[in-house]
Write a protein that holds these residues in place. Structure first.
Motif: not given
Length: 120
Positions: A42-44, A46-47, A84, A40
């Motif tokens: 990478e998703r974190w 980005r945001k 997330c 997670i």
């Protein structure tokens, strides 16, 4: 007497087997939490805001980094819960340390790969 001794040996072997199985399940849970944290990240990234990203990156001094990480731990987890929620909720009470450590390690790897682009 031999029957009693054999019975005790069998019970001891059964207990050892159960302990071993518990430890295996425990280590599998820790590994899963760590890998989920890494996934997670990478998703974190980005945001997350630039400041959140800079706060999560390791400090050059190991002692300062360890102290800062302990101080910011709950803030990191709160940030992860916002971005997330599903994954964070899963590891909120069990294997929380492994989850956050995996996330932070991957955030540091991502930061190293994009640092030059951001600082230009």
């Amino acid at each position: 007497m031999k029957n009693v001794i054999e019975k005790f040996k069998a019970e001891k072997a059964a207990i050892e087997l159960k302990k071993s199985e518990m430890q295996d399940r425990q280590s599998e849970g820790i590994e899963e939490a760590y890998q989920t944290g890494k996934r997670i990240a990478e998703r974190w990234v980005r945001k997350a805001s630039y400041q959140e990203l800079k706060d999560a990156v390791r400090r050059p001094n190991a002692k300062h980094d360890a102290n800062y990480f302990s101080l910011m731990y709950s803030i990191y987890f709160t940030s992860l819960e916002k971005i997330c929620p599903k994954e964070s909720k899963r590891f909120k009470w069990v294997h929380n340390d492994a989850f956050v450590n995996g996330w932070r390690e991957e955030v540091n790897k991502i930061w190293e790969s994009i640092r030059d682009d951001i600082n230009q």
